[in-house]
Motif scaffolding. Structure first.
Motif, PDB file in Angstrom:
ATOM      1  N   MET A  44      49.894  23.425  48.254  1.00  0.00           N
ATOM      2  CA  MET A  44      50.031  23.269  46.805  1.00  0.00           C
ATOM      3  C   MET A  44      49.394  24.447  46.062  1.00  0.00           C
ATOM      4  O   MET A  44      50.021  25.056  45.189  1.00  0.00           O
ATOM      5  N   PHE A  45      48.164  24.777  46.438  1.00  0.00           N
ATOM      6  CA  PHE A  45      47.497  25.872  45.722  1.00  0.00           C
ATOM      7  C   PHE A  45      48.199  27.204  45.996  1.00  0.00           C
ATOM      8  O   PHE A  45      48.320  28.049  45.116  1.00  0.00           O
ATOM      9  N   ALA A 100      36.674  20.742  44.574  1.00  0.00           N
ATOM     10  CA  ALA A 100      37.802  20.497  43.699  1.00  0.00           C
ATOM     11  C   ALA A 100      39.115  20.576  44.447  1.00  0.00           C
ATOM     12  O   ALA A 100      39.902  21.494  44.280  1.00  0.00           O
ATOM     13  N   VAL A 101      39.317  19.634  45.330  1.00  0.00           N
ATOM     14  CA  VAL A 101      40.584  19.540  46.026  1.00  0.00           C
ATOM     15  C   VAL A 101      41.056  18.102  45.876  1.00  0.00           C
ATOM     16  O   VAL A 101      40.287  17.227  45.498  1.00  0.00           O
ATOM     17  N   ASP A 102      42.329  17.882  46.138  1.00  0.00           N
ATOM     18  CA  ASP A 102      42.887  16.544  45.982  1.00  0.00           C
ATOM     19  C   ASP A 102      42.551  15.708  47.214  1.00  0.00           C
ATOM     20  O   ASP A 102      43.043  15.975  48.309  1.00  0.00           O
ATOM     21  N   GLU A 103      41.706  14.712  47.033  1.00  0.00           N
ATOM     22  CA  GLU A 103      41.198  13.947  48.170  1.00  0.00           C
ATOM     23  C   GLU A 103      42.244  13.070  48.839  1.00  0.00           C
ATOM     24  O   GLU A 103      42.105  12.700  49.996  1.00  0.00           O
ATOM     25  N   THR A 104      43.268  12.725  48.067  1.00  0.00           N
ATOM     26  CA  THR A 104      44.306  11.860  48.632  1.00  0.00           C
ATOM     27  C   THR A 104      45.174  12.632  49.616  1.00  0.00           C
ATOM     28  O   THR A 104      45.669  12.079  50.579  1.00  0.00           O
ATOM     29  N   LEU A 105      45.327  13.911  49.325  1.00  0.00           N
ATOM     30  CA  LEU A 105      46.215  14.728  50.145  1.00  0.00           C
ATOM     31  C   LEU A 105      45.473  15.273  51.366  1.00  0.00           C
ATOM     32  O   LEU A 105      44.249  15.262  51.428  1.00  0.00           O
ATOM     33  N   THR A 106      46.248  15.777  52.312  1.00  0.00           N
ATOM     34  CA  THR A 106      45.641  16.382  53.493  1.00  0.00           C
ATOM     35  C   THR A 106      45.191  17.800  53.155  1.00  0.00           C
ATOM     36  O   THR A 106      45.561  18.354  52.115  1.00  0.00           O
ATOM     37  N   TYR A 128      31.487  20.867  42.870  1.00  0.00           N
ATOM     38  CA  TYR A 128      32.140  19.691  43.410  1.00  0.00           C
ATOM     39  C   TYR A 128      33.401  20.175  44.080  1.00  0.00           C
ATOM     40  O   TYR A 128      34.089  21.015  43.556  1.00  0.00           O
ATOM     41  N   ARG A 177      39.766  23.747  38.643  1.00  0.00           N
ATOM     42  CA  ARG A 177      40.435  24.645  39.591  1.00  0.00           C
ATOM     43  C   ARG A 177      41.807  25.041  39.074  1.00  0.00           C
ATOM     44  O   ARG A 177      42.152  26.226  39.099  1.00  0.00           O
ATOM     45  N   LYS A 234      36.831  15.068  39.106  1.00  0.00           N
ATOM     46  CA  LYS A 234      36.696  15.642  40.438  1.00  0.00           C
ATOM     47  C   LYS A 234      36.683  17.164  40.415  1.00  0.00           C
ATOM     48  O   LYS A 234      36.558  17.794  41.453  1.00  0.00           O
ATOM     49  N   ARG A 247      39.726  12.863  52.084  1.00  0.00           N
ATOM     50  CA  ARG A 247      38.654  11.868  51.944  1.00  0.00           C
ATOM     51  C   ARG A 247      38.047  11.481  53.286  1.00  0.00           C
ATOM     52  O   ARG A 247      36.974  10.883  53.326  1.00  0.00           O
ATOM     53  N   ASP A 280      37.563  23.714  50.212  1.00  0.00           N
ATOM     54  CA  ASP A 280      37.525  24.145  48.820  1.00  0.00           C
ATOM     55  C   ASP A 280      37.431  25.666  48.744  1.00  0.00           C
ATOM     56  O   ASP A 280      38.133  26.316  47.988  1.00  0.00           O
ATOM     57  N   ALA A 326      40.656  27.268  49.704  1.00  0.00           N
ATOM     58  CA  ALA A 326      41.634  27.224  48.612  1.00  0.00           C
ATOM     59  C   ALA A 326      41.392  28.341  47.605  1.00  0.00           C
ATOM     60  O   ALA A 326      42.324  28.837  46.983  1.00  0.00           O
ATOM     61  N   ASP A 344      48.304  19.872  52.815  1.00  0.00           N
ATOM     62  CA  ASP A 344      48.986  19.667  51.519  1.00  0.00           C
ATOM     63  C   ASP A 344      48.296  20.468  50.416  1.00  0.00           C
ATOM     64  O   ASP A 344      48.943  21.095  49.583  1.00  0.00           O
ATOM     65  N   SER A 399      35.070  28.543  43.477  1.00  0.00           N
ATOM     66  CA  SER A 399      34.805  27.331  44.236  1.00  0.00           C
ATOM     67  C   SER A 399      33.570  26.716  43.626  1.00  0.00           C
ATOM     68  O   SER A 399      32.534  27.354  43.504  1.00  0.00           O
ATOM     69  N   LEU A 443      39.198  19.042  39.652  1.00  0.00           N
ATOM     70  CA  LEU A 443      40.516  19.615  39.931  1.00  0.00           C
ATOM     71  C   LEU A 443      41.081  20.347  38.721  1.00  0.00           C
ATOM     72  O   LEU A 443      41.760  21.368  38.857  1.00  0.00           O
TER      73      LEU A 443
END
Lengths: 265, 331
Positions: B101-102, B88-94, B86, A91, A86, B135, B146, B149, B97, B83, A88
């Motif tokens: 995190m970043f 590049a962020v965590d899709e599961t998180l909001t 793709y 990043r 993905k 997601r 992205d 971030a 979040d 950036s 990540l």
């Protein structure tokens, strides 16, 4: 150093947040080992005579604990592989954070998940007749042992996860690696019935020494592995510690290096 | 002051059999936007990955903000934002979040991270979606998050690797708007794209790369000039073709091209709008009313074609189809 740890903890926290956002993951990764406990307890439990008080479940529980934590390798590999696909990992690598934070955080996170899974399994074991007889301290030590073994295996998973091209490969590779390791051992059945060559392998298999070590810590003689009178079956705890140190000494540096050169395939 | 310098970058893959970068040179003046334009496989992403400290070149050197990328990658990481192609962020998180995190990974305090997340969500019109998992976001929203971030620490130099690839036209427009705002804020930007129109729209200067080398460099205008000057193009009814041809020949003084199918007459001109006015006047005197008349400057597609001998490949969007009429499906 302080930054390295706090950076890693942020990554660990991310994993725990993921579990909070998608609780199904935690539920199903717990159901599977619980199912194994019940299946083995009731399918094989009746036909395997252990010659020890308390029956098969006493020998089974350490075996199934070790199998479960050995599979941390798969969880870590799949998780990191997904992060890589993905973008990540790219990043994370572009951020001013410690070079080991992401992989360290990941192995720690998978370790925390293990604690939850082990607790639920232990409880299930208790409900179906598992009764460790060695006292609270030894039982606690047994679980510490399991946690550290899972953590060590997790580092092998890091290397695999960062080396394969996609998640599904990570999944397959790790299953192919770990399943034989857990079955060619004393975890579920005596090694005495195996062909000589396999017996020898099972004797030295880290899964066997871990299982034997845990059986000792849970107050049980390790009938399943004491066939050849070899060093590992006589000194399972010592041998397990040596294995864990070896695994980490090899795979921690390799994994960190791999992470720092990681490139999407 | 140059914010980015790359000198003689070489990067090979598969034991030298693939030369992703073959002596690439480029630089970006502080506070400007350089568009790196090229087809897939030209070396755009490899260039960005090297500049963003993700990849070491086989040879050559690079600095970002005056800091050597190879010698002091950690220092470089403190002043850049990246950036990628793709999200590049965590899709599961909001979205929230992710930004927290970043922010924490950039070593902001918990409070600073929160303040910055609120600002960025506001800036990128994502406040309402903040508490939803990524997601559930649209492609455009993901890209914006992205990008957000990558801006947490207000980087001096921002690398955007194909920021609009795969977005629908609406998403692309939004993204352009956001990038325009950033550029006004004074960030130095290196942007890769395979969309000629995008480079034209966003970049102060364009570096055209192909096969791992910069093959042309300049402003959009100067590149177009490099390919050739302006052309006078007139479309008329069939019966006026001959008369118009004579007029255009007189104004242009060069060879006239007649496309009977399109009923179009065209010829190179050197006097710009003066030629256009003169032609219009002569047509009017003859009582000819052109269906279309104009000065056409070469498009960046023409630039690419004349520089590389092939059109920019892998078009992913039909709206950006080139004047050469080459058509490819979505990938």
């Amino acid at each position: 150093m302080m930054n390295a740890i706090s950076d890693a903890l942020i990554i660990t926290k991310r994993q725990l947040l993921q579990l909070a956002r998608v609780p199904e993951v935690l539920i199903f990764s717990t159901i599977q080992p619980v199912m194994f406990v019940l299946l083995f307890r009731y399918v094989f439990g009746g036909s395997i005579d252990t010659g020890q008080p308390g029956g098969y479940v006493q020998l089974l529980m350490p075996g199934i604990f070790v199998q479960t934590v050995a599979f941390t390798l798969a969880a870590t590999a799949v998780g990191l592989s997904a992060d890589m696909q993905k973008g990540l990992i790219d990043r994370f690598r572009s951020l001013p954070i410690s070079r080991s934070a992401v992989v360290f955080g990941r192995t720690l996170g998978d370790g925390v998940l293990n604690i939850v899974v082990l607790a639920v399994m232990g409880l299930t074991g208790f409900l179906v007749g598992w009764r460790p007889t060695s006292g609270a301290l030894n039982v606690f030590l047994g679980f510490v042992f399991l946690f550290v073994f899972g953590f060590a295996m997790s580092w092998v998973g890091v290397l695999i996860g960062l080396s394969v091209r996609e998640e599904r490969v990570a999944q397959n590779v790790t299953f192919i690696a770990v399943f034989p390791l857990t079955f060619l051992s004393n975890a579920f059945a005596p090694t005495t019935g195996m062909p000589k060559a396999l017996q020898y392998f099972a004797e030295w298999n880290p899964v066997s020494t871990m299982v034997a070590g845990c059986r000792e810590l849970f107050g049980l003689k390790n009938e399943f592995g004491a066939t050849a009178g070899s060093f590992p079956s006589e000194n399972p705890l010592l041998m397990s510690i040596i294995y864990m140190i070896l695994i980490m000494a090899i795979f921690v540096p390799l994994s960190v290096r791999k992470y720092n050169n990681a490139a999407k395939k | 002051m140059k914010a980015v310098i790359a000198e003689d970058l070489v990067k090979t893959y598969n034991k030298g059999s693939v030369r992703a970068l073959d002596g690439l040179n480029l630089d970006v003046e502080e506070g400007t936007v350089l568009g790196v334009l090229g087809p897939n496989g030209a070396g755009k992403t490899t260039t960005v990955r090297i500049l963003a400290t993700l990849l070491a070149p086989d040879s050559g050197r690079a600095t970002v903000g005056g800091i050597d990328v190879l010698k002091h990658p950690d220092e470089v990481r403190k002043i850049i934002g990246l950036s990628g192609q793709y999200a590049a962020v965590d899709e599961t998180l909001t979205g929230w979040d992710n930004l927290i995190m970043f922010g924490r990974l950039y070593h902001l305090s918990a409070k600073e991270a929160k303040v910055r997340a609120i600002e960025l969500l506001e800036q990128f019109s994502l406040s309402e979606a903040a508490k939803r998992p990524i997601r559930t976001y649209s492609g455009g929203m993901r890209r914006r998050l992205d990008l957000a971030a990558s801006l947490i620490i207000r980087p001096k130099v921002l690398f955007l690797d194909e920021p609009t690839t795969g977005l629908d036209p609406r998403g692309r427009q939004d993204m352009w708007g956001v990038i325009d705002e950033l550029v006004k804020g004074g960030v130095t930007l290196l942007l890769t794209t395979q969309y000629l129109e995008e480079a034209d729209h966003l970049a102060d200067e364009i570096a055209v790369i192909d096969h791992g080398k910069v093959i042309a460099r300049g402003t959009s205008d100067s590149l177009k000039k490099q390919v050739g000057g302006e052309r006078l193009e007139i479309v008329v009814e069939n019966e006026n073709l001959q008369a118009t041809k004579e007029i255009v020949a007189k104004v242009s003084g060069s060879a006239v091209n007649v496309d009977e199918g399109l009923r179009q007459i065209s010829a190179p001109v050197t006097t710009g709008s003066k030629a256009l006015i003169e032609a219009a006047k002569l047509l009017d005197e003859k009582g000819i009313h052109p269906l279309d008349i104009g000065l056409k400057r070469p498009s960046l597609d023409d630039v690419f074609l004349s520089l590389t001998g092939h059109v920019a490949e892998e078009k992913t969007d039909e709206n950006l189809e080139t004047a050469t009429g080459r058509k490819k499906g979505k990938k």
